[in-house]
Structure formats: structure tokens, C-alpha cells
Design an enzyme around this catalytic site. Structure first.
Site: not given
Length: 449
Positions: A351, A426
Site C-alpha cells: 500500500y 457504539e
């Protein structure tokens, strides 16, 4: 910001944690264009109304994780949702990827948003009702599977953004292109996948985006923190192998052969000399690490060969190519000096560094400061790798990190991404939905000024 930079696992570890910085944006941001301001109440209301839905999506995906190029269930869930919202959906891009387009009711630029979908071959050790018990075959082996890097959250966030933007389609001054990407964590045996394959299969065609935005959840920051910086934000990620050839002989008479262990040891030191004496460290840092060294089978036999492998991390493409070149020359010449030979091989699936376009970053930084509940901060670059880099090479890009450790907990002690104990607050999902939504409408509105 409250967290230190975490050390990352080799090659494909896709996330960095946040570094402390005094450059927190505290002054009020400049006013947004009127066209964007008119949409802010809709973003706030719509994102809050679907928050539980986003959480439910995340839990469902977390309980059913899929490895790179195996994300069939996840992709089907995404595609069905986007079709219901009125997106034009293309499936099967780069094996399991989904590309979806929504044309707004007003003319304007094309904004691409990306979420990666794949999980990791990790056995979950988090005690939650939706913990993964999944298994799959990876590189010929039966393995446990877990979303240990937050990609389940990325998918759920972008599904939420899709719903938010679709709800204001008629007032949207531009076009949205969503990229649900497979195989960010790389594939076995150096196979090319992920963002590069999506681009080669036309993910940025008809229409081509003007910009691309992406985010990554990280336990290295507390919920609400949004980390960004201009220029390199993640490093290149390249895996290499070195084969050193000698000539076998008895350990009692090394002059009768060529010792590849001695040559390989000298090559390791030679590599570090590249880092310490041949690279301009005032320009950008780099990391060259040998992670494996294997040779021989018996204490008194000098073997025929030695094998090594490792990782190279850089932030500048010219420096990356220079170090690769010098590694090959250094290994070969050291081996020749002792009568042997050596070859350095870099895997083709490396990458590039993820580089945030400086002009785009400066332009969009005020947008991050307008996100309800967000605390944007300028962060230091990290040594993790991210294949968002290739999207950001194709068009100007901005990649940000969203804290996912609950408020009040010390993020420097949180389990890092890729850990079997990685835990996501969350509440960070709502921050993610609002961040990408604000970036999208602000960019569109500014382009139309």
C-alpha cells in the site's frame, strides 16, 4: 487528544491510534454556506432517528464477519438497503464490492464515500451478546473470524449516511457515490484486491468523483474525537522477503562453504544503515523491520540458504522507491562479498501512504468542527497502512479517525485495533454518520458558491 500512538502489526494493519496534539480546534468555525446550513437540521434529526438502526446493522455484521473477498452476506445486506433508498447499485466490483450512486435534485460535484467491509482471522474474546463465533478458510487454513478493526462499524456508518442523504435527495446539490470495499486487510499470497481492484474495475467511472472521504474507527481515541491532518496520515505498507544463498558445509569447517547465516545477519545490519545513513530523516521518517529470520536445521551444519521477511513503512513515495532500490543493492552486494547471493522481493500488494490533500483538508476542517458531538483534533501521522491511499491518489481525498473508546476510559490503555479484545463504543457510530454527512453537504455547497 488523550492517546498515544499505538504500535501496529505488520503489513496490512489498517488503522492507527491517535497522538496527542495541542492543535485542537476550539474557536468557532466560520459560517457554512447557506445551502449547507439549511440541511444541518435534517442531518441532525435523521441521523439521530436511525441511530439504533445503525447500531443494529453493526451488531448483525459483527456477529457474521467475513474475510476479504468473502463478504457476500455483508455486500447483499448493503445492496438491498441501498436499492430501497433509490441508489443506482452496482454489485460484484472487485469480487464482492458494492458501488452505489445517488444523484441529488440540484446540480453539483460528485462526492465519493468509502467503507471497508472485511474482517480478520482473529478469535473474538469480547463478552458481548453478538460476539462472533464464525469460522472460515483463509490461505488454506480453517480460522476464527472477527471484526477486530472496526470495519463492521464502517459499513453500518455508511449505510446510515446513505439513508440520511437519500432523505434529502431533492435538496442535495450534487451526486453521492458510495464505495463498499472488500479486502482492505489484504489477501493471501500477495493477491491484488481492495481499492486497487475496485478502481481497475471502474469504481470511479461514470461519474468520476471530484473528492473522496473516508473514516476509520479507533480505540486509540475517546468517542467524539475526530482526528485529521493534512499530508500523510498513514504510512505505506510493504512486505518484503529476502533469500540468501550460500553453500552448505560442516560447522567445523566453514571455509569449505559459504555461510548464508552470517551474510543474512550482515544484510540485516546493512538495511539499518540505509535507514540511519542514507535516508534524509529530516524530510519524513521511515521504518524498516525484519520480522522473521529462518535458516538451518542442525547446530553443526551450515545450511545452503537463509530466508528473512519484514515490512517497510514510509510516507514519501520517492523515499519509498529509494529504500526499496537500496535494499536490493545492499543485500546483493553484501552477499557477493562473502561468496553468496541474495535477492530482495517486495510483494506486489503493498500500500502507498495515505495522503490527505492539503487544500481539501484546509477547506473541510471547519466542517469537522460543525459536527454535533465531535471534537476535531489535528493528529500525528501513524505507521499503520490503509488502502484508502489509492482512492486518494485518484482524486483529492480526506481520511479521518473517529475515537471509539467510551468517555471516561483511558484510551491509551484500550485494546488496540486488531486485538481479539478490541471493543467499540457504539455511540461513536452516530459521530461517524454525522461526520461523513457534514463533509458531503458542505463540500457540495462550497463547490456551488
Amino acid at each position: 487528544m488523550h492517546a498515544r500512538l499505538r504500535p501496529l502489526l505488520p503489513v496490512s494493519f489498517a488503522v492507527l491510534a491517535f497522538c496527542a496534539s495541542a492543535q485542537t480546534a476550539s474557536a468557532p468555525p466560520p459560517p457554512a454556506p447557506a445551502a449547507a446550513q439549511a440541511l444541518y437540521p435534517l442531518i441532525a434529526q435523521s441521523s439521530k432517528s436511525i441511530e439504533q438502526k445503525v447500531i443494529d446493522w453493526r451488531r448483525d455484521i459483527h456477529q457474521h464477519p467475513e474475510l476479504g473477498n468473502q463478504e457476500k452476506r455483508t455486500a447483499a445486506l448493503v445492496a438491498a438497503h441501498l436499492k430501497k433508498l433509490g441508489f443506482e447499485v452496482r454489485e460484484g466490483v472487485a469480487v464482492t464490492g458494492v458501488v452505489a450512486t445517488l444523484k441529488g435534485g440540484k446540480p453539483g460535484p460528485v462526492v465519493a464515500l468509502r467503507a471497508d467491509m472485511d474482517a480478520l482471522p482473529v478469535k473474538e474474546q469480547v463478552d458481548v451478546p453478538f460476539a462472533s463465533k464464525a469460522r472460515a478458510v483463509w490461505d488454506g487454513k480453517d480460522v476464527d473470524v472477527m471484526h477486530a478493526c472496526g470495519h463492521d462499524g464502517h459499513v453500518a456508518i455508511l449505510m446510515g449516511v446513505a439513508e440520511v442523504l437519500a432523505s434529502m435527495k431533492d435538496r442535495l446539490p450534487g451526486t453521492v457515490k458510495l464505495l463498499f470495499q472488500p479486502a482492505e486487510e489484504k489477501l493471501p499470497n500477495g493477491e491484488i484486491g481492495g481499492s486497487r481492484r475496485m478502481l481497475s474495475e471502474g469504481a470511479f467511472d461514470a461519474p468520476k468523483p471530484d473528492v473522496v472521504f473516508g473514516l476509520h474507527l479507533s480505540s486509540g481515541g475517546n468517542t467524539g474525537m475526530v482526528g485529521y491532518k493534512a499530508g500523510p496520515i498513514t504510512a505505506s505498507s510493504d512486505a518484503f522477503k529476502v533469500d540468501v544463498k550460500g553453500r552448505q558445509t560442516h560447522g567445523s569447517q566453514p571455509w569449505s562453504g559459504v555461510d548464508p547465516i552470517v551474510l543474512a545477519s550482515q544484510i540485516v545490519l546493512g538495511f539499518q544503515t540505509i535507514e540511519s545513513r542514507q535516508v534524509n530523516v529530516t524530510k519524513e521518517p521511515s521504518v524498516l523491520s525484519v520480522g522473521t529470520f529462518n535458516a538451518g536445521s542442525r547446530y553443526n551444519i551450515i545450511p545452503d540458504e537463509a530466508k528473512m521477511s519484514g515490512t517497510l513503512r514510509t510516507y514519501d513515495e520517492n523515499m519509498r522507491q529509494f529504500i526499496m532500490k537500496r535494499m536490493g543493492e545492499t543485500a546483493s552486494l553484501i552477499a557477493q562479498s562473502g561468496g553468496g547471493s541474495a535477492h530482495v522481493h517486495f510483494e506486489a500488494d503493498g500500500y502507498a501512504a495515505t495522503v490527505n490533500d492539503p487544500a481539501l483538508t484546509e477547506k473541510m476542517a471547519p466542517s469537522l468542527r460543525r459536527v454535533p458531538g465531535a471534537r476535531p483534533e489535528i493528529v500525528q501521522k501513524g505507521t499503520g497502512g490503509e488502502d484508502f491511499s489509492f482512492f486518494a491518489q485518484a482524486v483529492p481525498g480526506l481520511f479521518v479517525f473517529v475515537g471509539a473508546t467510551p468517555p471516561g476510559q483511558d484510551a491509551t490503555k484500550a485494546e488496540p485495533n486488531h486485538s481479539p479484545r478490541f471493543f467499540m463504543d457504539e455511540a461513536s457510530l452516530l459521530i461517524g454518520v454525522r461526520t461523513l454527512s457534514h463533509l458531503t453537504v458542505d463540500y457540495m455547497a462550497m463547490a456551488g458558491k
